[in-house]
Structures are given as structure tokens and as C-alpha cells.
Design an enzyme around this catalytic site. Structure first.
Site, PDB file in Angstrom:
ATOM      1  CG  HIS A 104     -97.927  35.185   4.149  1.00 20.17           C
ATOM      2  ND1 HIS A 104     -98.437  35.265   2.881  1.00 20.17           N
ATOM      3  CD2 HIS A 104     -96.609  34.953   4.003  1.00 20.17           C
ATOM      4  CE1 HIS A 104     -97.467  35.065   1.998  1.00 20.17           C
ATOM      5  NE2 HIS A 104     -96.341  34.870   2.663  1.00 20.17           N
ATOM      6  CG  PHE A 105     -97.516  39.858   4.181  1.00 25.09           C
ATOM      7  CD1 PHE A 105     -96.343  39.609   4.870  1.00 25.09           C
ATOM      8  CD2 PHE A 105     -97.646  39.370   2.901  1.00 25.09           C
ATOM      9  CE1 PHE A 105     -95.295  38.924   4.255  1.00 25.09           C
ATOM     10  CE2 PHE A 105     -96.612  38.680   2.289  1.00 25.09           C
ATOM     11  CZ  PHE A 105     -95.435  38.457   2.967  1.00 25.09           C
TER      12      PHE A 105
END
Length: 166
Positions: free
Chosen positions: A30-31
């Protein structure tokens, strides 16, 4: 999810802090090229602060330790990303406490800028846990965590000592 509690005023408000590091495992997904704290984890941190506030508020009002469970997330607004290296200030204010539920209005911010606004609804048994041993165990666990997280807990505990020592 929280590193420390800075303030709890039972029946009113609480504030806590969460430092975000790149070592948090959720950043892998994420991410990978743009790491940001997932909104659901900000909500969870706010729910934890709210839960401690509700527990102490109900304990002071009724003399029983509730087990507040997050039931509903209302009006969540995410205003900016939270990145590694930032420190999140988490604030919860009691909006309403009923026999079996409580509502808190919460805000997360970084460097004084709001990142998240949300209203959280919690439910709990108005009589506390049905078994006295379970109630005692819950109180012991919560007091232990408050000793770890909240520098102000020793003062609160002097005013509200454990009635039944094991």
C-alpha cells in the site's frame, strides 16, 4: 495502532499519537512506489483511542468496565495522505453515551493539518460482561494497557483504585 495516549478526560475527550515508519508491513502492498497509510488503519487507530475514552467514561459514570465494539463508521472523510516518517495526532470527543452505545467524533491530523474526520458508533452490554471473572479479566487487561500507553494513568488510578485485587 497507537504509540501513546497524551490525554484522556473521561466523559469528554482523548488524544493520542501514532508515529508512522517505513518499516510498517502494510507499506509493501500500500503502495510499493507511493507508500501511504491505509484509511482503514487510521480509522482503527481512532477507534482504539475512542474505545479507551469510552471505557474510562463509562467506568467513572457506572462503575463497570464496558467492552466497546466498533459498530458503525459514519461520515468518514479522508483529506490527505499520511506518509512514512509522519506523526499522526489522533483525537476523539464523546458526542453521546447511552446505556448500550456511544458515539465519538474523531479527527486525525499531521502537523496540524486534518487528514481524517469521522464519527464512530460503538455498542456494548449495558450490564458489562455477564461473568464477573470475565469482567475482572477485562479490567486487568485494560488497566495494563493504559499503564503502558498513558503517562497520566497513575494519577487516574489513584482516584480509581482496583476494588478487587487478585
Amino acid at each position: 495502532m497507537i504509540d501513546r495516549i497524551d490525554e484522556i478526560v473521561p466523559g469528554s475527550r482523548a488524544a493520542a499519537v501514532k508515529g508512522v515508519t517505513l518499516a510498517e508491513d502494510y507499506f509493501e502492498d500500500h503502495f510499493p512506489k507511493f507508500p501511504v497509510v491505509p484509511g482503514v488503519l487510521v480509522i482503527e487507530a481512532l477507534a482504539q483511542v475512542s474505545g479507551k475514552l469510552i471505557e474510562l467514561s463509562v467506568f467513572e459514570e457506572r462503575g463497570l468496565w464496558p467492552f466497546p465494539v466498533l459498530s458503525m463508521v459514519r461520515s468518514a472523510k479522508f483529506r490527505r495522505f499520511i506518509r512514512p516518517g509522519e506523526q499522526i495526532r489522533l483525537e476523539a470527543t464523546i458526542a453521546e453515551i447511552r446505556d448500550e452505545s456511544a458515539v465519538t467524533k474523531c479527527k486525525a491530523s499531521v502537523d496540524g493539518k486534518t487528514t481524517t474526520d469521522v464519527e464512530l458508533l460503538f455498542v456494548f452490554d449495558p450490564e458489562g460482561l455477564s461473568d464477573a471473572l470475565d469482567q475482572d479479566e477485562l479490567q486487568d487487561i485494560e488497566r495494563k494497557w493504559l499503564r503502558i500507553l498513558w503517562a497520566g494513568f497513575p494519577e487516574w488510578e489513584k482516584k480509581h483504585p482496583r476494588k478487587v485485587e487478585k
